[in-house]
Motif scaffolding. Sequence first.
Motif, PDB file in Angstrom:
ATOM      1  N   ALA A 122       0.866  -1.176   0.000  1.00 30.91           N
ATOM      2  CA  ALA A 122       0.000   0.000   0.000  1.00 30.91           C
ATOM      3  C   ALA A 122       0.896   1.215   0.000  1.00 30.91           C
ATOM      4  O   ALA A 122       2.036   1.157   0.451  1.00 30.91           O
ATOM      5  N   ASN A 123       0.377   2.305  -0.534  1.00 26.61           N
ATOM      6  CA  ASN A 123       1.116   3.561  -0.495  1.00 26.61           C
ATOM      7  C   ASN A 123       0.145   4.712  -0.710  1.00 26.61           C
ATOM      8  O   ASN A 123      -0.687   4.647  -1.612  1.00 26.61           O
ATOM      9  N   GLY A 124       0.228   5.704   0.123  1.00 22.91           N
ATOM     10  CA  GLY A 124      -0.595   6.890  -0.030  1.00 22.91           C
ATOM     11  C   GLY A 124       0.253   8.094   0.340  1.00 22.91           C
ATOM     12  O   GLY A 124       0.481   8.330   1.523  1.00 22.91           O
ATOM     13  N   PRO A 125       0.701   8.833  -0.669  1.00 17.56           N
ATOM     14  CA  PRO A 125       1.650   9.926  -0.395  1.00 17.56           C
ATOM     15  C   PRO A 125       1.095  10.979   0.571  1.00 17.56           C
ATOM     16  O   PRO A 125       1.863  11.651   1.243  1.00 17.56           O
ATOM     17  N   GLU A 126      -0.238  11.103   0.646  1.00 21.13           N
ATOM     18  CA  GLU A 126      -0.817  12.124   1.539  1.00 21.13           C
ATOM     19  C   GLU A 126      -1.528  11.491   2.738  1.00 21.13           C
ATOM     20  O   GLU A 126      -2.453  12.092   3.313  1.00 21.13           O
ATOM     21  N   VAL A 127      -1.094  10.283   3.122  1.00 16.52           N
ATOM     22  CA  VAL A 127      -1.790   9.541   4.187  1.00 16.52           C
ATOM     23  C   VAL A 127      -1.916  10.329   5.495  1.00 16.52           C
ATOM     24  O   VAL A 127      -2.862  10.140   6.252  1.00 16.52           O
ATOM     25  N   THR A 128      -0.993  11.236   5.747  1.00 17.42           N
ATOM     26  CA  THR A 128      -1.060  11.993   7.007  1.00 17.42           C
ATOM     27  C   THR A 128      -2.028  13.183   6.913  1.00 17.42           C
ATOM     28  O   THR A 128      -2.284  13.851   7.901  1.00 17.42           O
ATOM     29  N   LEU A 140      -5.669   9.836  -6.032  1.00 15.60           N
ATOM     30  CA  LEU A 140      -5.519   8.874  -7.130  1.00 15.60           C
ATOM     31  C   LEU A 140      -4.261   8.022  -6.966  1.00 15.60           C
ATOM     32  O   LEU A 140      -4.252   6.841  -7.326  1.00 15.60           O
ATOM     33  N   ALA A 141      -3.213   8.611  -6.377  1.00 10.40           N
ATOM     34  CA  ALA A 141      -1.984   7.836  -6.148  1.00 10.40           C
ATOM     35  C   ALA A 141      -2.232   6.737  -5.116  1.00 10.40           C
ATOM     36  O   ALA A 141      -1.731   5.608  -5.247  1.00 10.40           O
ATOM     37  N   ALA A 142      -3.031   7.052  -4.090  1.00 12.01           N
ATOM     38  CA  ALA A 142      -3.358   6.048  -3.069  1.00 12.01           C
ATOM     39  C   ALA A 142      -4.129   4.886  -3.695  1.00 12.01           C
ATOM     40  O   ALA A 142      -3.832   3.708  -3.450  1.00 12.01           O
ATOM     41  N   ILE A 143      -5.110   5.217  -4.520  1.00 12.28           N
ATOM     42  CA  ILE A 143      -5.909   4.185  -5.192  1.00 12.28           C
ATOM     43  C   ILE A 143      -5.048   3.362  -6.157  1.00 12.28           C
ATOM     44  O   ILE A 143      -5.175   2.140  -6.240  1.00 12.28           O
ATOM     45  N   TYR A 182      -6.101   8.048   9.258  1.00 10.90           N
ATOM     46  CA  TYR A 182      -5.820   7.191   8.102  1.00 10.90           C
ATOM     47  C   TYR A 182      -6.325   7.929   6.874  1.00 10.90           C
ATOM     48  O   TYR A 182      -7.373   7.619   6.323  1.00 10.90           O
ATOM     49  N   GLY A 183      -5.562   8.927   6.466  1.00 10.87           N
ATOM     50  CA  GLY A 183      -6.051   9.886   5.485  1.00 10.87           C
ATOM     51  C   GLY A 183      -5.505   9.700   4.080  1.00 10.87           C
ATOM     52  O   GLY A 183      -5.064   8.625   3.693  1.00 10.87           O
ATOM     53  N   GLY A 184      -5.544  10.792   3.324  1.00  7.30           N
ATOM     54  CA  GLY A 184      -4.952  10.809   1.991  1.00  7.30           C
ATOM     55  C   GLY A 184      -5.679   9.963   0.965  1.00  7.30           C
ATOM     56  O   GLY A 184      -5.152   9.675  -0.102  1.00  7.30           O
ATOM     57  N   GLY A 185      -6.901   9.519   1.304  1.00  7.63           N
ATOM     58  CA  GLY A 185      -7.620   8.626   0.391  1.00  7.63           C
ATOM     59  C   GLY A 185      -7.296   7.157   0.653  1.00  7.63           C
ATOM     60  O   GLY A 185      -7.773   6.277  -0.064  1.00  7.63           O
ATOM     61  N   MET A 186      -6.517   6.877   1.699  1.00  7.22           N
ATOM     62  CA  MET A 186      -6.209   5.476   2.002  1.00  7.22           C
ATOM     63  C   MET A 186      -7.450   4.715   2.465  1.00  7.22           C
ATOM     64  O   MET A 186      -7.608   3.528   2.163  1.00  7.22           O
TER      65      MET A 186
END
Length: 286
Positions: A122-128, A140-143, A182-186
Motif C-alpha cells: 500500500a502507499n498513499g503519499p498524503e496519508v497523514t 488517485l496515487a493512493a488508489i 488514516y487519510g490521503g484517500g487510504m
Amino acid sequence: RGKRAFIAGVADDNGYGWAIAKSLAAAGAEILVGTWVPALNIFESSLRRGKFDESRVLPDGSLMEISKVYPLDAVFDSLEDVPEDIRTNKRYAGSSKWTVQEVAESVKQDFGSIDILVHSLANGPEVTKPLLETSRNGYLAAISASSYSFVSLLRHFVPIMNPGGASISLTYIASERIIPGYGGGMSSAKAALESDTKVLAFEAGRKHKVRVNTISAGPLRSRAAKAIGFIDMMIDYSLENAPLQKELSAEEVGNAAAFLVSPLASAITGTVLYVDNGLNAMGVGV
Ligand code: NAD
C-alpha cells in the motif's frame, strides 16, 4: 508437488508480507517475492549479509528460503506506462523488468506457474492529511498503489495460476469505519480493495477457479504503519478495547493467510476475514 507463492510487498522482516511468506514456507510452499524497486538493494544486501537470519527461522528450525526476489513497482503495468523521470531515476535504472506485466512474464519464464498470489502493499503519499485536505493527485496515487495494484497483479498473474489457486490482500477497517488519521484517500483505497475482492472473486472464480479474499488486519508496527504516525496509539487502543487484550503479532496474520490460501478454505472466496483480536466487533470502547 508443493505450492508456489508470489508475495508482492516484502522489503524487510517487519511487515505482514514477510510474516505471510514465513507461514507459507512453514506449510511447505516455495516462496518468490516482489520488492518495491527503491527498497530492492537494501533488502537484497540485508538478506545476503544475514541480517534477517534470526527472523528466517521456521518452526522446524530450518531457515525460510526465498527462491527469487523480483524488483516490482506495482503502479506501472507495462514499460509504456513508465515516465521518463522514473526510467532514468538512478534507483530504477539499476533494475529492469519491474512493471507488473514484466514481472509476471519473468515468473512464467523462471517457474512456469504459481498457486498463490499475495498482495501486501500500500502507499498513499498524503496519508497523514485528512481526506478533506487531500489533493486529487494524492487520492488517485493512493488508489493506484493500494487498490488497482491488486487488480493489475491478479490480471497479469491469473493466466499463470494453477486451477484451485488462491490470492489474498491486506485491508484495514478504516474502509468501513471512521479511523481519524488514516487519510490521503487510504480509507477510500481500502474500500475499493474490499469491493474489488468480491467482483474479482466472481470473475477469477468463474474463469480460472481461483479464489480471492482479503484479510482485515489489526495494527502492526511495520515500516509503512510507522510512516502514518499513529500506530502506537492504534496498538494501545486495541489493547484496551478489543475482546482479546493482547498485542497482535504478524505471525497471527501470516497463519490466517496460510489457512485462506490452503485447501482447508476451498469454499471461501470473496470474503473479508478480520484478524484483529476481534476489535471490529466492538461498538464502543470499554
Ligand atoms: P510494509 O511496509 O511491510 O509493507 C508495505 C510494502 O509495500 C513495502 O514493502 C513497500 O516497499 C511496498 N510498496 C509500496 N509501494 C509499492 C509499489 N508501488 N510497488 C511495490 N511495492 C510497493 O507494511 P505493512 O503494514 O505490513 O503493509 C502490508 C499491507 O498490510 C498493506 O496493504 C497495509 O495497508 C496492510 N495493513 C497494515 C496494517 C498495519 O497496521 N501495519 C493494518 C492493516 C492492513
